[in-house]
Structures are given as C-alpha cells and as structure tokens.
Scaffold this active site. Structure first.
Site, PDB file in Angstrom:
ATOM      1  N   CYS A 110       0.848  -1.194   0.017  1.00 24.44           N
ATOM      2  CA  CYS A 110      -0.126   0.035  -0.009  1.00 24.44           C
ATOM      3  C   CYS A 110       0.829   1.158   0.032  1.00 24.44           C
ATOM      4  CB  CYS A 110      -0.945   0.069   1.152  1.00 24.44           C
ATOM      5  SG  CYS A 110      -0.232  -0.021   2.793  1.00 24.44           S
ATOM      6  N   ARG A 125      -3.510  -0.674   5.433  1.00 24.65           N
ATOM      7  CA  ARG A 125      -3.897  -1.638   4.754  1.00 24.65           C
ATOM      8  C   ARG A 125      -2.945  -2.772   4.626  1.00 24.65           C
ATOM      9  NH1 ARG A 125      -5.042   2.088  -0.209  1.00 24.65           N
ATOM     10  NH2 ARG A 125      -3.556   3.071   0.670  1.00 24.65           N
ATOM     11  N   ASP A 165      -8.104   3.781   1.089  1.00 22.91           N
ATOM     12  CA  ASP A 165      -7.331   4.296   2.159  1.00 22.91           C
ATOM     13  C   ASP A 165      -7.800   4.654   3.446  1.00 22.91           C
ATOM     14  OD1 ASP A 165      -5.131   4.971   3.408  1.00 22.91           O
ATOM     15  OD2 ASP A 165      -4.204   6.300   1.967  1.00 22.91           O
TER      16      ASP A 165
HETATM   17  P1  4NP Z   1      -2.071   2.836   4.006  1.00 24.07           P
HETATM   18  O1  4NP Z   1      -2.489   4.422   4.317  1.00 24.07           O
HETATM   19  O2  4NP Z   1      -1.265   3.313   2.745  1.00 24.07           O
HETATM   20  O3  4NP Z   1      -3.154   1.871   3.865  1.00 24.07           O
HETATM   21  O4  4NP Z   1      -0.501   2.567   4.970  1.00 24.07           O
HETATM   22  C1  4NP Z   1      -1.566   5.587   4.369  1.00 24.07           C
HETATM   23  C2  4NP Z   1      -0.801   5.863   5.475  1.00 24.07           C
HETATM   24  C3  4NP Z   1      -0.073   7.026   5.621  1.00 24.07           C
HETATM   25  C4  4NP Z   1      -0.023   7.744   4.600  1.00 24.07           C
HETATM   26  C5  4NP Z   1      -0.815   7.415   3.452  1.00 24.07           C
HETATM   27  C6  4NP Z   1      -1.617   6.205   3.430  1.00 24.07           C
HETATM   28  N1  4NP Z   1       0.582   8.869   4.477  1.00 24.07           N
HETATM   29  O5  4NP Z   1       0.666   9.575   3.475  1.00 24.07           O
HETATM   30  O6  4NP Z   1       1.382   9.359   5.599  1.00 24.07           O
END
Ligand code: 4NP
Length: 155
Positions: A7, A13, A123
C-alpha cells in the site's frame, strides 16, 4: 510461495493484509511467506496504525510486531506475487521499480475476489474506525478467495 502486500504507507492496509493472509495460509497448511511494504516510505520502522492493530486483534490476529518498510525494485526478485491495495499504489510501484517492474507478478488484491473489476481497497488513513473495519472486511474476503483458488488449483 512468497507474497508481498503493498500500500502507500505500510501502516494501515498492507499490514492487515500481511497478517490476515499469513494467518489463513498457516491454518490451511500452506508454506507461504507473506510480507508487506509501502511505496511512500513516510512511516518506515513504525508499527501498524493503532486502529489496524485493534481491528486485527478483534479478529484474533496480532500484527503489533510488524515494522513498516519501503517497497523497492528488488522486491520483484524476491517475491512470486505482489498484491497492491489500490491502483495508485501500482503507479507508484512502476515509478520505483522502473525497468525491473514485472506486470506478470502484480495484481490488485481485490481482483482475487472480483476478477477484472479493478477495485481499490480505500485508504482508511484519513478516516475513523469504521473505515478500518471496512478495510478488514475487504481484505478478509479477498484473502479467502485467494486461498480457495490456490487450494482448488492444487487439488
Ligand atoms: P496505508 O495508509 O497506505 O493503508 O498504509 C496510508 C498511511 C499513511 C499515509 C498514506 C496512506 N501517509 O501519506 O502518511
């Protein structure tokens, strides 16, 4: 088989996808290595988001010892199959991997449940707890389909 879940941040995720598939593969007696990574690297070294940990725990899965790491081009050497949680993740993987990108190893995780529909797992990072339950539910269904497909193919 070596499987990588990817992800953006590797804290919401893909840690859930790693924990859930690892758990199911072990229960099914499959010798699979399952890991996860994120394309943006902003949270490298961090444990999964508290709400991902909570939702996993509510479903009997412990992901608190995972540590975020950044996706790299060499992952195409080390993994047989790489599942992206969303289409924008695939774009980032292409940018990171350059000429090492191998489309034959990559798919959206949700295509295991609904082949060819190209659905994203949204997300949950900017949202509240219900979003993390939704994320878990989608991952749970997609990984059930993946295990079922694999078991059918080897029977
Ligand atoms: P993930 O969610 O891709 O599901 O881990 C996110 C967590 C942090 C960020 C973006 C998506 N971020 O930009 O910090």
């Amino acid at each position: 088989m070596n499987i990588l879940m990817v992800c953006l941040g590797n804290i919401c995720r893909s840690p859930l996808a790693e924990g859930v598939l690892q758990h199911k593969a072990a229960a099914a007696g499959l010798d699979w290595q399952v890991d996860s990574a994120g394309t943006n690297g902003y949270h490298v070294g961090e444990a999964p988001h508290k709400l991902s940990q909570k939702v996993a725990k509510m479903n009997g899965i412990d992901i608190c010892n995972q540590k975020a790491r950044r996706f790299s081009a060499s992952d195409f050497k080390n993994y047989d199959k790489i599942y992206a949680m969303a289409d924008e993740v695939i774009d980032e993987m292409k940018w990171i991997a350059g000429d090492k990108y191998d489309a034959s190893k990559v798919d959206l995780l949700m295509n295991e449940l609904h082949p060819g529909k190209n659905e994203d797992i949204p997300d949950p990072w900017y949202g509240t707890e219900p979003g993390y339950h939704k994320t878990y539910e989608m991952i749970d269904q997609a990984t059930d389909a993946l295990i079922e497909k694999y078991n059918k193919n080897i029977r």
